[in-house]
Design a protein around this motif. Sequence first.
Motif, mmCIF file in Angstrom:
data_model
loop_
_atom_site.group_PDB
_atom_site.id
_atom_site.type_symbol
_atom_site.label_atom_id
_atom_site.label_comp_id
_atom_site.label_asym_id
_atom_site.label_seq_id
_atom_site.Cartn_x
_atom_site.Cartn_y
_atom_site.Cartn_z
ATOM 1 N N UNK A 27 -12.326 -101.457 12.421
ATOM 2 C CA UNK A 27 -11.438 -100.665 13.287
ATOM 3 C C UNK A 27 -11.031 -99.365 12.609
ATOM 4 N N UNK A 28 -10.674 -99.451 11.338
ATOM 5 C CA UNK A 28 -10.303 -98.237 10.609
ATOM 6 C C UNK A 28 -11.508 -97.310 10.476
ATOM 7 N N UNK A 29 -12.664 -97.871 10.163
ATOM 8 C CA UNK A 29 -13.885 -97.067 10.035
ATOM 9 C C UNK A 29 -14.223 -96.387 11.357
ATOM 10 N N UNK A 30 -14.022 -97.086 12.469
ATOM 11 C CA UNK A 30 -14.326 -96.506 13.779
ATOM 12 C C UNK A 30 -13.414 -95.325 14.072
ATOM 13 N N UNK A 31 -12.150 -95.457 13.734
ATOM 14 C CA UNK A 31 -11.233 -94.334 13.936
ATOM 15 C C UNK A 31 -11.594 -93.158 13.043
ATOM 16 N N UNK A 32 -12.049 -93.427 11.844
ATOM 17 C CA UNK A 32 -12.447 -92.347 10.942
ATOM 18 C C UNK A 32 -13.732 -91.677 11.421
ATOM 19 N N UNK A 33 -14.729 -92.476 11.810
ATOM 20 C CA UNK A 33 -16.055 -91.954 12.151
ATOM 21 C C UNK A 33 -16.155 -91.513 13.612
ATOM 22 N N UNK A 34 -15.533 -92.272 14.500
ATOM 23 C CA UNK A 34 -15.636 -91.970 15.919
ATOM 24 C C UNK A 34 -16.949 -92.417 16.530
ATOM 25 N N UNK A 35 -17.707 -93.229 15.838
ATOM 26 C CA UNK A 35 -19.020 -93.666 16.301
ATOM 27 C C UNK A 35 -19.229 -95.112 15.856
ATOM 28 N N UNK A 36 -19.722 -95.950 16.779
ATOM 29 C CA UNK A 36 -19.887 -97.367 16.465
ATOM 30 C C UNK A 36 -20.860 -97.599 15.313
ATOM 31 N N UNK A 37 -22.021 -96.956 15.383
ATOM 32 C CA UNK A 37 -23.043 -97.163 14.339
ATOM 33 C C UNK A 37 -22.555 -96.671 12.979
ATOM 34 N N UNK A 125 -1.976 -92.782 8.009
ATOM 35 C CA UNK A 125 -0.521 -92.668 8.182
ATOM 36 C C UNK A 125 -0.059 -93.305 9.486
ATOM 37 N N UNK A 126 -0.767 -93.033 10.596
ATOM 38 C CA UNK A 126 -0.254 -93.452 11.894
ATOM 39 C C UNK A 126 -0.981 -94.658 12.489
ATOM 40 N N UNK A 127 -2.249 -94.866 12.187
ATOM 41 C CA UNK A 127 -2.938 -96.050 12.692
ATOM 42 C C UNK A 127 -2.720 -97.229 11.746
ATOM 43 N N UNK A 128 -2.948 -96.995 10.458
ATOM 44 C CA UNK A 128 -2.759 -98.053 9.471
ATOM 45 C C UNK A 128 -1.286 -98.232 9.117
ATOM 46 N N UNK A 129 -0.430 -97.307 9.560
ATOM 47 C CA UNK A 129 1.008 -97.364 9.347
ATOM 48 C C UNK A 129 1.374 -97.418 7.869
ATOM 49 N N UNK A 130 0.665 -96.619 7.064
ATOM 50 C CA UNK A 130 0.981 -96.538 5.639
ATOM 51 C C UNK A 130 2.086 -95.517 5.421
ATOM 52 N N UNK A 131 2.828 -95.679 4.364
ATOM 53 C CA UNK A 131 3.874 -94.726 4.022
ATOM 54 C C UNK A 131 3.243 -93.436 3.497
ATOM 55 N N UNK A 132 4.037 -92.388 3.479
ATOM 56 C CA UNK A 132 3.578 -91.109 2.949
ATOM 57 C C UNK A 132 3.153 -91.282 1.491
ATOM 58 N N UNK A 133 3.929 -92.058 0.751
ATOM 59 C CA UNK A 133 3.627 -92.287 -0.664
ATOM 60 C C UNK A 133 2.278 -92.989 -0.827
ATOM 61 N N UNK A 134 2.029 -93.993 0.018
ATOM 62 C CA UNK A 134 0.770 -94.742 -0.063
ATOM 63 C C UNK A 134 -0.428 -93.860 0.267
ATOM 64 N N UNK A 135 -0.287 -93.042 1.307
ATOM 65 C CA UNK A 135 -1.387 -92.149 1.685
ATOM 66 C C UNK A 135 -1.636 -91.135 0.581
ATOM 67 N N UNK A 136 -0.572 -90.600 0.007
ATOM 68 C CA UNK A 136 -0.722 -89.622 -1.077
ATOM 69 C C UNK A 136 -1.447 -90.233 -2.267
ATOM 70 N N UNK A 137 -1.088 -91.453 -2.609
ATOM 71 C CA UNK A 137 -1.744 -92.120 -3.729
ATOM 72 C C UNK A 137 -3.215 -92.393 -3.410
ATOM 73 N N UNK A 138 -3.459 -92.872 -2.205
ATOM 74 C CA UNK A 138 -4.827 -93.194 -1.798
ATOM 75 C C UNK A 138 -5.719 -91.950 -1.753
ATOM 76 N N UNK A 139 -5.165 -90.835 -1.264
ATOM 77 C CA UNK A 139 -5.933 -89.603 -1.119
ATOM 78 C C UNK A 139 -5.892 -88.734 -2.376
ATOM 79 N N UNK A 140 -5.143 -89.182 -3.367
ATOM 80 C CA UNK A 140 -5.016 -88.451 -4.626
ATOM 81 C C UNK A 140 -4.488 -87.033 -4.414
ATOM 82 N N UNK A 141 -3.363 -86.950 -3.720
ATOM 83 C CA UNK A 141 -2.729 -85.651 -3.479
ATOM 84 C C UNK A 141 -1.218 -85.855 -3.485
#
Length: 171
Positions: A27-37, A125-141
């Motif tokens: 589900x997360x991959x589909x939202x990122x890619x926008x394509x089933x394959x 942030x909005x689909x996975x409902x992660x905190x700003x801190x979590x997204x920042x850590x994950x994205x390394x920013x």
Amino acid sequence: MPENGRGFEAPDGFESFARASQRRLYRTAYLLCGDEEAARDLTQTTLAKLFQYWRRASAADNLDAYARTVLTRTYLAERRRRLRDLLLHSRADPRPAPEHADLRMTLLSALAGLPPKARAMVVLRYWEDLSVESVAELMRCSESTVKSQCSRSLARLRAELGEAHIYVTGS
């Protein structure tokens, strides 16, 4: 499945984890890619990487977060590689103007208009409902980068979707 994503240390631990988390990763991959394959490929690539480094992955405090990090970083790396290949092999023709005056765009087509990193931040942030801190850590920013990118991206999505966002937010 345990709340913290652990408990998959047994020899069949990877298989159990893969079965339990494959739909969520897809589900997360589909939202990122926008394509089933592409989403299936991204999910499989993520699971393959987790399998390859299973000893390290299964020792993580939160295996689900670890898998989501692998998925997101794999998506961004593939997008960078694809963009680099496209730039090397394409002509510099201008893109035609989008023709969506009377049509409402779907969420996926609106997300597709965002740059990969901004799209990943919005999804996390909005689909996975992660905190700003979590997204920042994950994205390394920095956290301020996440806040500003998400704010700009949401404004862009609202502008592209027109009044359609009213039905989503319930305003």
